[in-house]
Design a protein around this motif. Structure first.
Motif, short mmCIF file in Angstrom:
data_model
loop_
_atom_site.label_atom_id
_atom_site.label_comp_id
_atom_site.label_asym_id
_atom_site.label_seq_id
_atom_site.Cartn_x
_atom_site.Cartn_y
_atom_site.Cartn_z
N ALA A 222 1.16 -1.15 -0.44
CA ALA A 222 -0.03 0.05 0.28
C ALA A 222 0.58 0.99 0.15
CB ALA A 222 -0.32 -0.44 1.12
N ASP A 223 2.25 1.47 0.91
CA ASP A 223 3.04 2.57 0.53
C ASP A 223 3.87 2.85 -1.02
OD1 ASP A 223 4.23 0.18 1.41
OD2 ASP A 223 5.51 1.31 3.30
N GLN A 224 4.14 1.41 -1.27
CA GLN A 224 4.32 1.90 -2.41
C GLN A 224 3.93 1.61 -3.03
OE1 GLN A 224 7.73 -0.93 -2.91
NE2 GLN A 224 7.63 -1.68 -0.93
N ARG A 225 2.38 1.31 -3.19
CA ARG A 225 1.53 1.52 -4.54
C ARG A 225 1.26 3.16 -4.20
NH1 ARG A 225 -2.67 -2.36 -3.94
NH2 ARG A 225 -3.63 -0.70 -2.05
N MET A 226 1.16 3.88 -3.22
CA MET A 226 0.50 5.26 -3.10
C MET A 226 1.68 5.87 -3.63
SD MET A 226 -1.67 8.02 -1.42
CE MET A 226 -2.47 6.97 -0.95
N ALA A 227 2.98 5.57 -3.49
CA ALA A 227 3.76 7.14 -3.57
C ALA A 227 3.88 6.23 -5.89
CB ALA A 227 5.15 6.20 -3.36
N ALA A 228 3.56 5.74 -5.87
CA ALA A 228 4.01 4.75 -7.60
C ALA A 228 2.64 5.61 -8.16
CB ALA A 228 3.72 3.75 -7.67
N CYS A 229 1.47 5.29 -8.03
CA CYS A 229 0.00 5.96 -8.28
C CYS A 229 -0.88 6.34 -7.37
CB CYS A 229 -0.56 4.75 -9.31
SG CYS A 229 -1.04 3.35 -8.29
N GLY A 230 -0.53 6.48 -6.93
CA GLY A 230 -1.66 7.42 -5.68
C GLY A 230 -2.57 6.35 -4.90
N ILE A 231 -2.64 5.36 -5.37
CA ILE A 231 -3.42 4.75 -4.29
C ILE A 231 -3.04 3.81 -3.06
CG2 ILE A 231 -5.20 2.24 -4.90
CD1 ILE A 231 -5.71 3.27 -7.81
#
Length: 467
Positions: A222-231
């Motif tokens: 989740a934390d890396q996904r937030m940085a990658a695409c905002g989700i």
């Protein structure tokens, strides 16, 4: 590239809660893309059924569990007992008792703990298996294998009487492509047109590169996904917490558009970068997105990486922009974060804002594909420019001039002196202003009222009101 009203963008930034005046604003319109997923996997909390809770509780009490023990103690029948044990094994709530503890899927266990431990106090321990004196109800013909025991995930579910379960959704998500950024989930209930009226999916060669690897981006933690695409974990519009795309499932990309007067118009959002002065040679950049008449901050976007490293600094930004007003390289940045720009008489009126008091304004410029606005503190290049600024502000004060000409002239001169920080330009007196403003027809009423006051009212004031 269509024009962007940077003054309107700046006003929306203040509504979004920014504090302080930005030194620069960069903005550009970006296309929105709709990605339709056939199978998005989410984790959501479901109540544990009574039968499942009873089997898990029995497993904790006995230390071991098998279909025959379930049937003997709970009386669920040999077929049902075997089916429940097999299903709980598949859901990792039970594990084979003769082997070492199994490794529960890391993502599943992490989400389960987030879901199912909300009511547990920090540091609390799970209760040890209590002793039982329950008697068997009857003999059973259910199989004695598999022999299982309660797993860590099962312990959590038993405490909470709930279980995290995966659910698969069809969904349409809206993204920016560059940078890759999630915007919203489309609500099909609010669509005015059925699927047969929608545009065809983009062919693979026309899909933006960032959208071609969405399955990889959405499968990140989740934390890396937030940085990658905002989700992150929760997605407004989807029930539960996003896990990712079901491997091998289909998804299609379309340009987001709306039908207006029988034709499709591509929808866009405005990406806004605002630079705030930190120190003499440093700017701090923040990213915002304007969509649907609102501006929202997007801290997950590294705004500074979207522009060249040289332009992130005050002097580099000044050298890189192109504007109609020539900007000398020696312009300095004031302590309040505005560029102090000397202007001649032709330029200065438009650089003092549109009100009747001087203020900083945004100088319209271009920076590659960006519309740029630099906050400018205009100063006169010479006395003639200072006088032009004085007359420009006076001409915007017709109502005040009609009420009291001399006082308005003094007020305007004082506001300019305070704005520039010194009084070295020998600004015109009220008498000079009365002569020089006469060619401006719309101010003649104010000038005539001043003449009436001086020639007819003031000389007889003492006679009418003797002291």
């Amino acid at each position: 590239m269509s024009a962007i009203n940077l003054h309107a963008v700046a006003a929306l930034l203040y509504k979004a809660g920014i504090t302080g005046d930005p030194t620069a604003i960069l903005a550009r319109d970006l296309e929105l893309f709709e990605v339709e997923f056939a199978a998005l996997e989410c984790m959501q909390e479901c109540e544990l059924s009574s039968a499942d809770w009873a089997v898990l509780a029995l497993a904790r009490a006995l230390g071991r569990i098998s279909p025959v023990l379930v049937d003997e103690y709970l009386g669920l029948g040999d077929t049902v007992s075997e089916a429940i044990v097999q299903r709980l094994l598949g859901e990792q709530l039970l594990q084979h008792g003769g082997a070492d503890p199994v490794q529960v899927e890391v993502g599943l266990l992490a989400l389960a703990r987030r879901f199912l431990t909300k009511g547990l106090s920090s540091g609390s321990e799970l209760a040890p298996p209590p002793s039982t004196r329950a008697r068997k109800l009857h003999a059973s013909r259910a199989p004695e294998v598999p022999l299982c025991r309660l797993s860590e995930l099962g312990n959590i579910a038993l405490e909470r009487r709930a279980i995290p379960q995966r659910r698969v959704h069809k969904a349409r998500l809206v993204f920016l492509a560059e940078p890759l950024l999630f915007i919203k989930v489309e609500d099909d209930r609010q669509q005015r047109y059925t699927a047969r009226h929608r545009l065809a999916p983009l062919p693979p060669q026309d899909v933006p590169h960032s959208l071609r690897t969405l399955d990889s981006s959405l499968s990140l933690p989740a934390d890396q996904r937030m940085a990658a695409c905002g989700i992150g974990t929760d997605v407004a519009g989807l029930s539960g917490q996003l896990v990712g795309i079901v491997p091998g499932s289909q998804w299609e990309v379309r340009r987001l558009s709306r039908r207006v007067d029988g034709q499709y118009q591509t929808q866009t959002a405005t990406l806004v970068l605002a630079a705030f002065h930190v120190r003499h040679d440093e700017l701090r950049w923040h990213a915002y997105l304007q969509h649907g008449g609102k501006v929202q901050p997007y801290p997950q976007i590294d705004a500074a990486r979207l522009i060249d490293a040289q332009t992130r600094r005050p002097d580099g930004l000044l050298a890189a922009v192109h504007s109609e007003l020539p900007l000398p390289a020696s312009i300095s940045l004031r302590g309040d974060g505005a560029y102090e720009v000397p202007c001649n008489g032709r330029q200065i009126a438009s650089m003092l804002g549109e009100g009747d008091r001087p203020c900083d304004t945004l100088l319209q410029a271009r920076l590659e594909s960006w519309h740029a606005g630099l906050r400018v503190h205009a100063t006169p290049a010479d006395c003639d420019a200072a006088h032009q600024a004085f007359y420009a502000l006076l001409s915007r004060s017709d109502a005040a001039l009609r009420r009291h000409f001399e006082a308005t002239c003094a007020t305007v001169a004082g506001s300019l002196t305070a704005y520039w920080g010194h009084d070295d330009y020998d600004l015109p007196s009220a008498d000079e202003a009365a002569v020089n403003l006469w060619p401006q027809v719309w101010l003649r009423a104010a000038l005539c009222m001043r003449r009436l006051e001086r020639d007819l009212v003031s000389p007889y004031a003492d006679e009418v009101n003797p002291t």
